[in-house]
Design a protein around this motif. Structure first.
Motif, PDB file in Angstrom:
ATOM      1  N   GLY A   1     -78.082  73.731  44.741  1.00 25.61           N
ATOM      2  CA  GLY A   1     -78.527  74.571  43.639  1.00 25.61           C
ATOM      3  C   GLY A   1     -78.858  75.975  44.105  1.00 25.61           C
ATOM      4  N   GLU A   2     -79.046  76.833  43.145  1.00 29.50           N
ATOM      5  CA  GLU A   2     -79.400  78.209  43.480  1.00 29.50           C
ATOM      6  C   GLU A   2     -80.695  78.568  42.767  1.00 29.50           C
ATOM      7  OE1 GLU A   2     -75.921  79.848  41.801  1.00 29.50           O
ATOM      8  OE2 GLU A   2     -74.960  80.170  43.722  1.00 29.50           O
ATOM      9  N   PHE A   3     -81.581  79.208  43.479  1.00 32.84           N
ATOM     10  CA  PHE A   3     -82.797  79.701  42.861  1.00 32.84           C
ATOM     11  C   PHE A   3     -82.611  81.202  42.665  1.00 32.84           C
ATOM     12  CE2 PHE A   3     -87.183  81.446  43.601  1.00 32.84           C
ATOM     13  CZ  PHE A   3     -87.674  81.094  42.365  1.00 32.84           C
ATOM     14  N   ARG A   4     -82.574  81.585  41.378  1.00 34.31           N
ATOM     15  CA  ARG A   4     -82.213  82.977  41.070  1.00 34.31           C
ATOM     16  C   ARG A   4     -83.386  83.767  40.512  1.00 34.31           C
ATOM     17  NH1 ARG A   4     -76.666  83.730  39.898  1.00 34.31           N
ATOM     18  NH2 ARG A   4     -75.443  81.867  40.320  1.00 34.31           N
ATOM     19  N   MET A   5     -83.251  85.086  40.575  1.00 35.38           N
ATOM     20  CA  MET A   5     -84.216  85.956  39.887  1.00 35.38           C
ATOM     21  C   MET A   5     -84.134  85.632  38.397  1.00 35.38           C
ATOM     22  SD  MET A   5     -86.489  88.369  39.788  1.00 35.38           S
ATOM     23  CE  MET A   5     -86.515  89.121  41.416  1.00 35.38           C
ATOM     24  N   PRO A   6     -85.219  85.120  37.800  1.00 37.03           N
ATOM     25  CA  PRO A   6     -85.129  84.712  36.403  1.00 37.03           C
ATOM     26  C   PRO A   6     -85.174  85.913  35.454  1.00 37.03           C
ATOM     27  CG  PRO A   6     -87.369  84.448  37.203  1.00 37.03           C
ATOM     28  CD  PRO A   6     -86.548  84.940  38.379  1.00 37.03           C
ATOM     29  N   SER A   7     -84.691  85.694  34.237  1.00 34.01           N
ATOM     30  CA  SER A   7     -84.834  86.705  33.195  1.00 34.01           C
ATOM     31  C   SER A   7     -86.083  86.369  32.404  1.00 34.01           C
ATOM     32  CB  SER A   7     -83.610  86.681  32.277  1.00 34.01           C
ATOM     33  OG  SER A   7     -83.877  87.477  31.138  1.00 34.01           O
ATOM     34  N   LEU A   8     -87.128  87.156  32.573  1.00 29.23           N
ATOM     35  CA  LEU A   8     -88.394  86.857  31.898  1.00 29.23           C
ATOM     36  C   LEU A   8     -88.439  87.621  30.586  1.00 29.23           C
ATOM     37  CD1 LEU A   8     -90.668  87.036  35.070  1.00 29.23           C
ATOM     38  CD2 LEU A   8     -89.546  85.060  34.090  1.00 29.23           C
ATOM     39  N   GLY A   9     -87.538  87.265  29.691  1.00 31.47           N
ATOM     40  CA  GLY A   9     -87.477  87.946  28.405  1.00 31.47           C
ATOM     41  C   GLY A   9     -86.210  88.778  28.303  1.00 31.47           C
ATOM     42  N   ALA A  10     -85.779  88.970  27.034  1.00 33.91           N
ATOM     43  CA  ALA A  10     -84.503  89.644  26.771  1.00 33.91           C
ATOM     44  C   ALA A  10     -84.494  91.074  27.303  1.00 33.91           C
ATOM     45  CB  ALA A  10     -84.233  89.660  25.268  1.00 33.91           C
ATOM     46  N   ASP A  11     -85.678  91.590  27.610  1.00 32.92           N
ATOM     47  CA  ASP A  11     -85.766  93.003  27.942  1.00 32.92           C
ATOM     48  C   ASP A  11     -85.813  93.274  29.447  1.00 32.92           C
ATOM     49  OD1 ASP A  11     -88.283  91.888  28.342  1.00 32.92           O
ATOM     50  OD2 ASP A  11     -89.025  92.671  26.438  1.00 32.92           O
ATOM     51  N   MET A  12     -85.706  92.221  30.272  1.00 31.96           N
ATOM     52  CA  MET A  12     -85.861  92.424  31.711  1.00 31.96           C
ATOM     53  C   MET A  12     -84.515  92.657  32.394  1.00 31.96           C
ATOM     54  SD  MET A  12     -87.563  89.855  34.469  1.00 31.96           S
ATOM     55  CE  MET A  12     -87.026  89.824  36.182  1.00 31.96           C
ATOM     56  N   GLU A  13     -84.425  93.674  33.239  1.00 38.23           N
ATOM     57  CA  GLU A  13     -83.166  93.944  33.937  1.00 38.23           C
ATOM     58  C   GLU A  13     -83.238  93.601  35.415  1.00 38.23           C
ATOM     59  OE1 GLU A  13     -83.459  98.707  34.439  1.00 38.23           O
ATOM     60  OE2 GLU A  13     -83.452  97.911  32.403  1.00 38.23           O
TER      61      GLU A  13
ATOM     62  N   GLN B   1     -85.848  89.099  50.544  1.00 35.85           N
ATOM     63  CA  GLN B   1     -87.152  89.122  51.195  1.00 35.85           C
ATOM     64  C   GLN B   1     -88.214  89.701  50.275  1.00 35.85           C
ATOM     65  OE1 GLN B   1     -87.242  87.655  54.153  1.00 35.85           O
ATOM     66  NE2 GLN B   1     -85.016  87.440  54.074  1.00 35.85           N
ATOM     67  N   ALA B   2     -89.464  89.367  50.565  1.00 39.86           N
ATOM     68  CA  ALA B   2     -90.575  89.925  49.802  1.00 39.86           C
ATOM     69  C   ALA B   2     -90.484  91.447  49.835  1.00 39.86           C
ATOM     70  CB  ALA B   2     -91.896  89.448  50.386  1.00 39.86           C
ATOM     71  N   GLY B   3     -90.709  92.057  48.676  1.00 41.03           N
ATOM     72  CA  GLY B   3     -90.669  93.514  48.614  1.00 41.03           C
ATOM     73  C   GLY B   3     -89.373  94.036  48.018  1.00 41.03           C
ATOM     74  N   GLN B   4     -88.317  93.202  48.017  1.00 42.15           N
ATOM     75  CA  GLN B   4     -87.032  93.672  47.498  1.00 42.15           C
ATOM     76  C   GLN B   4     -86.984  93.591  45.992  1.00 42.15           C
ATOM     77  OE1 GLN B   4     -84.318  91.328  50.178  1.00 42.15           O
ATOM     78  NE2 GLN B   4     -82.964  92.989  49.532  1.00 42.15           N
ATOM     79  N   ARG B   5     -86.344  94.597  45.375  1.00 38.44           N
ATOM     80  CA  ARG B   5     -86.138  94.605  43.946  1.00 38.44           C
ATOM     81  C   ARG B   5     -84.670  94.283  43.696  1.00 38.44           C
ATOM     82  NH1 ARG B   5     -87.657  96.997  38.923  1.00 38.44           N
ATOM     83  NH2 ARG B   5     -85.923  98.275  38.207  1.00 38.44           N
ATOM     84  N   VAL B   6     -84.399  93.245  42.918  1.00 37.94           N
ATOM     85  CA  VAL B   6     -83.012  92.824  42.686  1.00 37.94           C
ATOM     86  C   VAL B   6     -82.786  92.542  41.209  1.00 37.94           C
ATOM     87  CG1 VAL B   6     -82.665  91.845  44.997  1.00 37.94           C
ATOM     88  CG2 VAL B   6     -83.587  90.402  43.172  1.00 37.94           C
ATOM     89  N   PRO B   7     -81.536  92.664  40.734  1.00 35.66           N
ATOM     90  CA  PRO B   7     -81.231  92.410  39.323  1.00 35.66           C
ATOM     91  C   PRO B   7     -81.433  90.934  38.952  1.00 35.66           C
ATOM     92  CG  PRO B   7     -79.379  93.485  40.414  1.00 35.66           C
ATOM     93  CD  PRO B   7     -80.337  93.080  41.480  1.00 35.66           C
ATOM     94  N   VAL B   8     -81.677  90.718  37.675  1.00 40.09           N
ATOM     95  CA  VAL B   8     -81.763  89.367  37.133  1.00 40.09           C
ATOM     96  C   VAL B   8     -80.514  88.586  37.519  1.00 40.09           C
ATOM     97  CG1 VAL B   8     -81.662  88.075  34.952  1.00 40.09           C
ATOM     98  CG2 VAL B   8     -83.259  89.987  35.213  1.00 40.09           C
TER      99      VAL B   8
ATOM    100  N   GLN C   1     -76.233  91.911  26.287  1.00 40.83           N
ATOM    101  CA  GLN C   1     -77.430  92.240  27.053  1.00 40.83           C
ATOM    102  C   GLN C   1     -77.088  93.046  28.286  1.00 40.83           C
ATOM    103  OE1 GLN C   1     -79.759  88.769  27.844  1.00 40.83           O
ATOM    104  NE2 GLN C   1     -80.343  88.490  25.708  1.00 40.83           N
ATOM    105  N   ALA C   2     -75.981  92.684  28.933  1.00 40.00           N
ATOM    106  CA  ALA C   2     -75.589  93.405  30.136  1.00 40.00           C
ATOM    107  C   ALA C   2     -75.295  94.861  29.796  1.00 40.00           C
ATOM    108  CB  ALA C   2     -74.364  92.746  30.765  1.00 40.00           C
ATOM    109  N   ALA C   3     -74.604  95.081  28.670  1.00 41.62           N
ATOM    110  CA  ALA C   3     -74.268  96.440  28.260  1.00 41.62           C
ATOM    111  C   ALA C   3     -75.546  97.223  27.968  1.00 41.62           C
ATOM    112  CB  ALA C   3     -73.375  96.414  27.027  1.00 41.62           C
ATOM    113  N   GLN C   4     -76.471  96.535  27.291  1.00 40.26           N
ATOM    114  CA  GLN C   4     -77.728  97.175  26.927  1.00 40.26           C
ATOM    115  C   GLN C   4     -78.532  97.520  28.172  1.00 40.26           C
ATOM    116  OE1 GLN C   4     -79.759  94.801  24.025  1.00 40.26           O
ATOM    117  NE2 GLN C   4     -81.627  95.936  24.390  1.00 40.26           N
ATOM    118  N   LYS C   5     -78.529  96.573  29.126  1.00 41.62           N
ATOM    119  CA  LYS C   5     -79.273  96.794  30.361  1.00 41.62           C
ATOM    120  C   LYS C   5     -78.714  97.991  31.106  1.00 41.62           C
ATOM    121  CE  LYS C   5     -80.679  92.103  31.187  1.00 41.62           C
ATOM    122  NZ  LYS C   5     -80.157  90.843  31.645  1.00 41.62           N
ATOM    123  N   ALA C   6     -77.372  98.041  31.164  1.00 42.49           N
ATOM    124  CA  ALA C   6     -76.731  99.141  31.883  1.00 42.49           C
ATOM    125  C   ALA C   6     -77.151 100.460  31.248  1.00 42.49           C
ATOM    126  CB  ALA C   6     -75.217  98.981  31.836  1.00 42.49           C
TER     127      ALA C   6
END
Lengths: 401, 81
Positions: free
Chosen positions: A2-14, A61-68, A156-161
């Motif tokens: 399985g993969e543990f991914r950066m979750p989308s915490l609401g429609a507005d999170m990029e 790693q801790a401290g990194q900012r990554v896309p949903v 959503q992807a278009a909106q996020k972009a």
């Protein structure tokens, strides 16, 4: 695997910043365990894992900012992992050097063709839309069955972009953490509410409910209870909504892929205003299964954790309908804006004394105005009024709530 | 307990609920829930905290007597042993 991914915490999170890992590679995790904390525009969240297994090497790693959608770590099945490790067939762990502001998805080990193929399950109509909006489907995380990419994901992807470009232009140089959080919160709310107003044809129904009976019952109940177990009227209203949704289930779910998807689970998003400004609507899970005392505890716990910034990821992602209660202020009625992809929002104004005519007599009663905002694509006014009728019926029988 | 000590307790609890506010700025006869933007959940937490620190249980029927600072202080001092 399985993969543990950066979750989308609401429609507005990029994107989100991985603040801390709470587990280390090799740790055994169960579904629902909190494994990391993540910071988004709306604050700090505790992120749960959604399958059992053994945590692999950290890919972010801790401290990194990554896309949903970025893979944060692999999850190895319990038995298989041990066996594979012995046989020496586990792919070498790939670690990404900490590059805090990097916004590209972290590298994913390449020797996993089946997973990639699954990720790219994408309907022809979604592909067409992606081409129209200039979205690369390979960068989109699917939210459909088995990770299939749906039209909504493309939108959503278009909106996020678009919004991340705007946000980058507007907010980059702001150094103060509090300032950016405030601004981020406004941007997040702005994105979700603009989308709602643009896409959802709202209809509104309003009903005045006589609260004398339920409040009289509640006051009697509170007299019997120690101070810490007293119930607030909001608890009756929430439980009444849950019961009424069992009668009219079409208001509990999502509008996705141009059709209504009714949800069995009843996770009511409860709007909590933050003292510094802004709003978070975390979910109270399985409201229909909680007694009033449990519901009061769950609500208190949620309000405390929302204000302390200790919400869990699942509370931000699985809300099936939202309830807002502005009754603490003097507001009489609230006309809500639905959180997409939800299809309804129930709003209560202030409980106050008003003249009430019944059986040819005029009296004074405590009443509340409830307003249903619903998505006309998903339901019609007739069903909506049946919901309000059911809500009234359940509230008049408080001992059965 | 002196009136000053009691006032201090009430102010301390109010600051916990509304950290960015200064209770000194609130008029004694102003509705604290409106002045300090305290919702019904936080107000219940205030009642619980005051019950812990003063031993006075404010029953639900009396909530409206303690909506102002003056009313709150009068209510508590009349019932403290």
């Amino acid at each position: 695997m399985g993969e543990f991914r950066m979750p989308s915490l609401g429609a507005d999170m990029e994107a989100g910043r991985l603040v801390e890992w709470l587990v280390k590679p090799g740790d055994r995790c169960r579904r629902g365990d909190i494994v990391a904390t993540v910071e988004t525009q709306k604050g700090l969240f505790e992120v749960e894992i959604f399958e059992d297994g053994i945590i692999g090497e950290a890919l972010v790693q801790a401290g990194q900012r990554v896309p949903v959608g970025t893979v944060l770590a692999m999850i190895n099945p319990e038995g298989a992992a041990a066996a594979a490790e012995k046989a020496g067939t586990v792919p070498p762990p790939v670690t990404v050097k900490a590059e805090p502001e990097q916004l590209k998805p972290a590298e994913v080990p390449s020797e996993r063709p089946p997973v990639r193929a699954e990720r790219l399950a994408c309907s022809p109509s979604a592909r067409r839309l992606a081409a129209e909006l200039g979205v690369n489907v390979e960068d989109v995380r699917g939210t459909g069955p088995h990770g299939a990419i749906q039209r909504i994901d493309i939108e959503q992807a278009a909106q996020k972009a678009a919004s991340s470009a705007e946000a980058a232009a507007a907010s980059r140089p702001l150094p103060a953490a509090a300032g950016t959080l405030q601004q981020g919160m406004r941007q997040a709310i702005a994105a979700a509410m603009s989308r709602s107003n643009r896409e959802i044809p709202h209809y509104y129904l309003e009903m005045e409910i006589d609260m004398s009976r339920p409040l009289h019952w509640l006051e009697g109940e509170n007299l019997k209870r120690p101070i810490r177990e007293r119930l607030l009227p909001a608890v009756l209203l929430l439980k009444g909504v849950a019961k009424a949704l069992r009668d009219v289930p079409e208001l509990n779910g999502y509008w996705l892929d141009e059709r209504l998807q009714v949800k069995q689970e009843l996770h009511i998003g409860f709007a909590v205003a933050l003292r510094g400004g802004g709003l978070i609507t975390p979910a109270i899970h399985h409201v229909d299964k909680l007694g009033l005392t449990e519901l009061m505890k769950a609500m208190g716990d949620l309000v405390e954790r929302t204000r302390a910034g200790r919400l869990r990821s699942s509370e931000m992602t699985d809300t099936t309908i939202t309830v807002t209660n502005l009754g603490d202020l003097g507001v009489r009625a609230v006309y809500g804006v639905i959180y997409p992809p939800q299809v309804a929002l129930v709003a209560f104004g202030r409980i106050m004394e008003r003249p009430w005519a019944e059986g040819g007599m005029l009296g004074v009663r405590r009443t509340v105005t409830v307003t249903l905002a619903a998505d006309h694509r998903a339901t019609d006014g007739h069903r909506g009024s049946q919901f309000l009728e059911a809500l009234n019926r359940h509230l008049q029988l408080p001992e059965e709530l | 307990m002196t009136e000053k000590e009691l006032k201090e307790i009430v102010f301390t609890e109010l600051k916990k609920i509304a950290p960015e506010c200064d209770p000194d700025d609130v008029d004694p006869d102003e509705n604290i829930r409106e002045a300090l933007d305290i919702d019904s959940y936080s107000f219940l937490q205030l009642i619980i905290a005051l019950s812990d620190s003063t031993g006075v249980d404010i029953v639900e029927a009396d909530y409206e007597k303690v909506f102002t600072l003056e009313g709150m202080l009068r209510y508590l001092s009349a019932r403290i042993d």
